[in-house]
Design an enzyme around this catalytic site. Structure first.
Site, PDB file in Angstrom:
ATOM      1  N   ASP A 283      31.899  49.297  47.008  1.00 38.59           N
ATOM      2  CA  ASP A 283      31.490  48.760  46.447  1.00 38.59           C
ATOM      3  C   ASP A 283      30.144  48.816  46.235  1.00 38.59           C
ATOM      4  OD1 ASP A 283      31.641  46.946  44.088  1.00 38.59           O
ATOM      5  OD2 ASP A 283      31.845  45.523  45.709  1.00 38.59           O
TER       6      ASP A 283
ATOM      7  N   HIS B  17      34.656  41.253  42.361  1.00 41.73           N
ATOM      8  CA  HIS B  17      34.508  40.174  43.198  1.00 41.73           C
ATOM      9  C   HIS B  17      34.924  39.203  42.534  1.00 41.73           C
ATOM     10  CE1 HIS B  17      30.932  42.148  44.455  1.00 41.73           C
ATOM     11  NE2 HIS B  17      30.385  41.480  45.094  1.00 41.73           N
TER      12      HIS B  17
HETATM   13  N1  DGL Z   1      32.267  44.590  42.428  1.00 43.76           N
HETATM   14  C1  DGL Z   1      31.859  45.295  41.502  1.00 43.76           C
HETATM   15  C2  DGL Z   1      32.320  45.752  39.832  1.00 43.76           C
HETATM   16  O1  DGL Z   1      34.049  45.373  40.262  1.00 43.76           O
HETATM   17  C3  DGL Z   1      30.402  43.798  41.207  1.00 43.76           C
HETATM   18  C4  DGL Z   1      29.225  45.502  40.481  1.00 43.76           C
HETATM   19  C5  DGL Z   1      27.947  44.607  40.808  1.00 43.76           C
HETATM   20  O2  DGL Z   1      27.532  44.229  41.536  1.00 43.76           O
HETATM   21  O3  DGL Z   1      27.523  43.882  39.191  1.00 43.76           O
HETATM   22  O4  DGL Z   1      32.500  46.248  39.417  1.00 43.76           O
END
Ligand code: DGL
Length: 267
Positions: A10, A186
């Site tokens: 991620d 998140h």
């Molecule tokens: N956890 C990421 C998602 O699911 C976050 C992406 C980001 O860093 O903006 O999109």
């Protein structure tokens, strides 16, 4: 039985919610996690960059000998689905399983919140339109959520978080949505703040949980479960911050050292 680790990646800490969900179902699996914190937030980037980064992140975990990979990022899942599908190792995204789960409650309208790149890709909207064409979808980009969460603002009483939640969720609440997709990994961490604003009766569909279930089903069906609960966490950002905040995402202490790795260039 296959005791090679499952790879997760991620942009930062969010994908740990998928690790947590998987651990509840399959506690013994070995895990390798890459949080690309140095290049976070992904949601503010161009699609062309995200597609390069998706491949780099896949390679990072694949090089460590994994049996499968979960792209625990809604942004990558929505902007590089073909990169994930065409990869040499079996790869799961957080989009398709989430859309399928949400389509079980097709009452109009369904709310979707995710990063700007994810919402702009239209991937959740198209996925829902294919499975429940009569359902109205209210999709809202929430660019402030990931930076807020990564900097520790996830307490439901946090003033900055409450303000952002009220701003982003207002159109979804006003439209009278009964279901809400949390399309960024998140957002599981701020679900309580979202529920307080939306009202307790809102049905939330959380991307990490849906993808972890799909992955666990696949492992079980292929007789590929196995491991001794080993875990290795790598971040391109501060290992200290990752360990400190990661505990909250994981719901328990991180075992062992978090490994700092150099940030990759977007070429
Ligand atoms: N956890 C990421 C998602 O699911 C976050 C992406 C980001 O860093 O903006 O999109």
């Amino acid at each position: 039985m296959d005791d090679r680790p499952i790879g997760f990646f991620d942009s930062g800490l969010g994908g740990l919610t998928a690790v947590r969900a998987l651990r509840r179902m399959l506690p013994d699996e070995n895990i390798i996690y890459f949080g690309d914190t140095a290049r976070m937030p992904y949601g503010a980037r161009e699609v062309s960059q995200l597609r390069v980064m998706a491949r780099q992140d896949l390679d990072f975990v694949a090089e460590r000998g994994v049996k499968c990979i979960l792209a625990a990022c809604g942004t990558v899942s929505s902007t590089a689905p073909d990169v994930l599908r065409g990869y040499a190792v079996r790869t799961f995204d957080v989009l398709s399983s989430t859309v399928r789960e949400a389509a079980k409650h097709p009452e109009s309208p369904i709310g979707v919140i995710a990063t700007a790149a994810c919402i702009n890709s239209g991937a959740f909207q198209k996925g829902l339109a294919a499975l429940c064409p009569d359902t109205e979808v209210v999709a809202v980009a929430c660019p402030a959520f990931v930076p807020l969460i990564e900097s520790g603002h996830f307490d439901p009483d946090d003033a900055a978080l409450r303000e952002a939640v009220a701003e982003y969720l207002a159109p979804i609440k006003a439209a009278g949505a009964g279901s809400l997709i949390l399309g960024c990994t998140h957002y599981g961490l701020i679900e309580e703040a979202i529920r307080r604003f939306m009202g307790r009766r809102i049905h939330t569909v959380e991307a990490s949980a849906c993808a972890a279930r799909e992955l666990a089903d696949w492992l079980r069906a292929g007789d590929l479960c196995g491991g001794s609960a080993e875990e290795r966490f790598c971040t391109s950002g501060s290992a200290e911050d990752f360990a400190r905040l990661g505990e909250i995402f994981l719901g328990r202490q991180i075992r062992g050292e978090v490994e700092h790795v150099p940030a990759m260039e977007v070429v």
